[in-house]
Design a protein around this motif. Structure first.
Motif, PDB file in Angstrom:
ATOM      1  N   ASP A 138       2.820 -15.677 -51.994  1.00 31.76           N
ATOM      2  CA  ASP A 138       2.557 -15.839 -53.426  1.00 31.76           C
ATOM      3  C   ASP A 138       1.339 -16.731 -53.584  1.00 31.76           C
ATOM      4  O   ASP A 138       1.178 -17.697 -52.835  1.00 31.76           O
ATOM      5  CB  ASP A 138       3.769 -16.447 -54.142  1.00 31.76           C
ATOM      6  CG  ASP A 138       3.701 -16.258 -55.644  1.00 31.76           C
ATOM      7  OD1 ASP A 138       2.820 -16.885 -56.279  1.00 31.76           O
ATOM      8  OD2 ASP A 138       4.517 -15.499 -56.188  1.00 31.76           O
ATOM      9  N   ASP A 139       0.484 -16.426 -54.556  1.00 29.49           N
ATOM     10  CA  ASP A 139      -0.754 -17.205 -54.706  1.00 29.49           C
ATOM     11  C   ASP A 139      -0.609 -18.406 -55.626  1.00 29.49           C
ATOM     12  O   ASP A 139      -1.594 -19.062 -55.966  1.00 29.49           O
ATOM     13  CB  ASP A 139      -1.900 -16.300 -55.194  1.00 29.49           C
ATOM     14  CG  ASP A 139      -1.659 -15.714 -56.568  1.00 29.49           C
ATOM     15  OD1 ASP A 139      -0.478 -15.621 -56.966  1.00 29.49           O
ATOM     16  OD2 ASP A 139      -2.636 -15.355 -57.245  1.00 29.49           O
ATOM     17  N   HIS A 140       0.624 -18.719 -56.033  1.00 27.53           N
ATOM     18  CA  HIS A 140       0.877 -19.923 -56.823  1.00 27.53           C
ATOM     19  C   HIS A 140       1.525 -20.961 -55.906  1.00 27.53           C
ATOM     20  O   HIS A 140       2.719 -20.831 -55.564  1.00 27.53           O
ATOM     21  CB  HIS A 140       1.784 -19.617 -58.014  1.00 27.53           C
ATOM     22  CG  HIS A 140       1.150 -18.711 -59.031  1.00 27.53           C
ATOM     23  ND1 HIS A 140       1.213 -17.346 -58.937  1.00 27.53           N
ATOM     24  CD2 HIS A 140       0.417 -18.995 -60.141  1.00 27.53           C
ATOM     25  CE1 HIS A 140       0.554 -16.808 -59.959  1.00 27.53           C
ATOM     26  NE2 HIS A 140       0.059 -17.784 -60.692  1.00 27.53           N
ATOM     27  N   PRO A 141       0.786 -21.989 -55.485  1.00 30.90           N
ATOM     28  CA  PRO A 141       1.269 -22.965 -54.498  1.00 30.90           C
ATOM     29  C   PRO A 141       2.597 -23.625 -54.859  1.00 30.90           C
ATOM     30  O   PRO A 141       3.480 -23.764 -54.004  1.00 30.90           O
ATOM     31  CB  PRO A 141       0.140 -23.997 -54.446  1.00 30.90           C
ATOM     32  CG  PRO A 141      -1.073 -23.240 -54.859  1.00 30.90           C
ATOM     33  CD  PRO A 141      -0.603 -22.278 -55.901  1.00 30.90           C
TER      34      PRO A 141
ATOM     35  N   GLU B 104      -0.616 -16.488 -49.037  1.00 31.18           N
ATOM     36  CA  GLU B 104      -1.079 -16.599 -50.418  1.00 31.18           C
ATOM     37  C   GLU B 104      -1.798 -15.360 -50.941  1.00 31.18           C
ATOM     38  O   GLU B 104      -2.228 -15.350 -52.092  1.00 31.18           O
ATOM     39  CB  GLU B 104      -2.017 -17.812 -50.548  1.00 31.18           C
ATOM     40  CG  GLU B 104      -1.365 -19.124 -50.170  1.00 31.18           C
ATOM     41  CD  GLU B 104      -2.338 -20.290 -50.209  1.00 31.18           C
ATOM     42  OE1 GLU B 104      -3.549 -20.035 -50.435  1.00 31.18           O
ATOM     43  OE2 GLU B 104      -1.904 -21.433 -50.027  1.00 31.18           O
ATOM     44  N   ASN B 105      -1.973 -14.339 -50.114  1.00 32.14           N
ATOM     45  CA  ASN B 105      -2.704 -13.158 -50.574  1.00 32.14           C
ATOM     46  C   ASN B 105      -2.296 -11.924 -49.774  1.00 32.14           C
ATOM     47  O   ASN B 105      -1.468 -12.012 -48.854  1.00 32.14           O
ATOM     48  CB  ASN B 105      -4.215 -13.397 -50.478  1.00 32.14           C
ATOM     49  CG  ASN B 105      -4.634 -13.850 -49.093  1.00 32.14           C
ATOM     50  OD1 ASN B 105      -4.381 -13.164 -48.108  1.00 32.14           O
ATOM     51  ND2 ASN B 105      -5.276 -15.012 -49.012  1.00 32.14           N
TER      52      ASN B 105
ATOM     53  N   MET C  62      -2.001 -10.725 -56.610  1.00 26.30           N
ATOM     54  CA  MET C  62      -2.588 -11.729 -55.725  1.00 26.30           C
ATOM     55  C   MET C  62      -3.991 -11.283 -55.328  1.00 26.30           C
ATOM     56  O   MET C  62      -4.351 -10.112 -55.514  1.00 26.30           O
ATOM     57  CB  MET C  62      -1.745 -11.877 -54.449  1.00 26.30           C
ATOM     58  CG  MET C  62      -0.308 -12.220 -54.637  1.00 26.30           C
ATOM     59  SD  MET C  62       0.496 -12.487 -53.032  1.00 26.30           S
ATOM     60  CE  MET C  62       0.320 -10.851 -52.273  1.00 26.30           C
TER      61      MET C  62
ATOM     62  N   LEU D  56       5.359 -21.089 -54.497  1.00 29.62           N
ATOM     63  CA  LEU D  56       5.553 -20.788 -53.079  1.00 29.62           C
ATOM     64  C   LEU D  56       6.322 -21.914 -52.385  1.00 29.62           C
ATOM     65  O   LEU D  56       7.248 -21.660 -51.601  1.00 29.62           O
ATOM     66  CB  LEU D  56       4.190 -20.566 -52.402  1.00 29.62           C
ATOM     67  CG  LEU D  56       4.217 -20.155 -50.930  1.00 29.62           C
ATOM     68  CD1 LEU D  56       4.983 -18.854 -50.736  1.00 29.62           C
ATOM     69  CD2 LEU D  56       2.782 -20.003 -50.401  1.00 29.62           C
TER      70      LEU D  56
END
Length: 222
Positions: free
Chosen positions: A9-12, A35-36, A58, A15
């Motif tokens: 997931d690209d939202h830290p 993340e991508n 993403m 994630l």
């Protein structure tokens, strides 16, 4: 035996939350995170998790990555965890072979159940949203079959009618006043149109084409 899971997931913050939450489960083992779309591919190639939980929106071509994963890594089941509540998108993803589609408005329990369900070989779609997806898929299939039926020529429809009555090629030729060779030619065309390999499959396909369309007609008229 624990299930190995990877999250992408690209939202830290999200994630981190997913990893921390599900690492605490005794029957789950978080093996990787990304993340991508490229990360998703690399994780599956290197870690071969039992289940990959990934977002759709993403950086990178996530759909292409999912397609590659489904084709080349059958041992990894995929759960899409997304905010995209678009039915067409869900159907597109499921048609790629993805086993789970969970909306981000779902509970942590739903995602946990999705991971367990797809690992066991079944499909999981967020309750409520699943009904809309299934209905849309059924409607699309009915339309596809109706369109296929309309594409049959008048002569092909005549031959299908006699096939459903159990008539032989010779009997059909006699009834339509054409040669048996011509009937065989139409049989070849019907096998191509109905994706059938032989006479029996043509009959079965014709039966499936007719039944749903007839059943759905009253609903379409109401």
């Amino acid at each position: 035996m624990s299930i190995s899971v990877a999250f992408v997931d690209d939202h830290p913050i999200l994630l981190d939350g997913l990893v921390n939450l599900y690492s605490a489960k005794d029957d789950l083992r978080v093996t990787a995170r990304g993340e991508n779309a490229i990360d998703a591919l690399k994780i599956v190639e290197e870690h071969r998790p039992d289940v990959l939980v990934t977002d759709l929106s993403m950086p990178g071509d996530t759909l292409a990555a999912l397609e590659l994963i489904q084709k080349n890594y059958e041992g990894t089941k995929v759960v899409v965890f997304t905010a995209t509540a678009n039915i067409d998108t869900a159907i597109q993803v499921l048609n790629l072979g993805v086993c789970g589609y969970v909306l981000k408005g779902s509970t942590a329990r739903d995602l946990y159940e999705a991971i367990k369900t797809v690992h066991d070989g079944s499909t999981f779609i967020t309750p409520g949203f699943a009904t809309k997806v299934i209905l849309s898929m059924k409607t699309a299939e009915i339309r596809r079959k109706a369109q296929m039926q309309k594409r049959l020529s008048a002569r092909e429809e005549q031959i299908v009618t006699y096939l459903l009555q159990g008539k032989t090629n010779r009997e059909i030729a006699s009834m339509l006043d054409i040669s048996e060779k011509t009937v065989k030619h139409y049989m070849t065309l019907l096998m191509q149109k109905l994706d059938a390999r032989n006479r029996v499959e043509v009959v079965l396909a014709a039966q499936k084409l007719q039944a749903p369309v007839e059943t759905s007609a009253p609903q379409m008229l109401s």
